[in-house]
Design a protein around this motif. Sequence first.
Motif: not given
Length: 428
Positions: A204-232
Amino acid sequence: MKYQFPFLFFICFVIISCNKTTEENISAEEIYEAPPEIVKEYGYVLDDFVVERDTVQSGDSFGKILFEANVDYATIQEISDSVQPVFNTSRIRPGKPYVVLKSKDSIEAAKVFIYEQSREDYVVLDFQSTVKASLEKHPTTTYEREISGVIDSNLSSTFDDLGVSVNVAYKMADIYAWTIDFFKLQKGDRFKAIYEERFVNDTIPAGIGKIKAVLFEHAGREMYAFRFENDSLPGSFDFFDENGDNLRRAFLKGPLKFSRISSRYNLKRRIKYYGYRLRPHKGTDFAGAIGTPILATADGVVTKSERRGGNGNYVKIRHNATYDTQYLHMQKRNVKVGQSVRQGDVIGTIGMTGNSGGPHVCYRFWKNGRQVDPFKQDLPASKPLAENLVPIYDSIRKPLQTRLDGIPWFSETVDQVELQEELALSIQ
């Protein structure tokens, strides 16, 4: 010849002994009875009760359900009053499942009421002896998913075609809210993502958790995104690119998650209705349905929250010594003067108050006390990643980037659902 008889006797003895042992084993198995299986759910042995499962119908109430389960009104009122600090019994909603555990006697009176608030959360009201209430969670399993897709018409329909929750699309839009205008996605734009999904009972699906990493290519330009948590700062996180630059900016591109611009900032605007006289428009209008949440585009403090003249219901926020923003024609205001708000907080909803020809929010942007076009400003970025955190960030980013690069780009020659099934990975 004198050895034949003893030899035959020995063989017969062995055979008979074996047969006898087998018959004894079969007989033992036939008389063995396995203990009855004890079925527990929600922490209760179900065999101790008469179990009724149902769904709240239109017109149902907590009182009605329990009265029909042979509980008198005085007891129902006592239960409702006792559990009020934990659960408001007047808030049960049609369509929500519930379970009633009844006594195993001729009366079959309700003893326990269990209400499913969501796929994960439920409330237990136990009134067998004393009245007790507790908020509980179903155990969940988290799976890690890898997806790849290409935009055909819009982001949400692309996710429908993938068979993936549209909530992943919304979270991706939030990640790139400062760098990609999702109102202007192009056919052929594409993406890859690694994210978590939770399940109850593995099915039974219970929801979406963390998005950890994405690569999105928009208008020919690649853009990475990485989730980072600050332990402090527990619970604090941001998304950074492959170079460690923060994707977040000081201001969102607009005050709505999904909308269209119906009228831009224009100091030379002339309107036919007013005889083509010059009537400058110093705001940017974002159209949306009445009741649509309006978001603060940056952190700040509310300096105005009132209804006045052509502005209708409006809110003004002071962000720093340089920038202010204003949000006009609201249906409802959710903040008060002096209140601190964070970027993305809902400060009101779209309406048509004041001078408004249709439902929208007029977004006004002030720089050094003067109204300007927000889309022509070189807006500042948020704080960069601290130098001492770069090695930690890189240790998380590098393996995620390797995985992203290894995900095949979606091709129209490949069935999307089959591709997602091949990419799914378990991280139990």
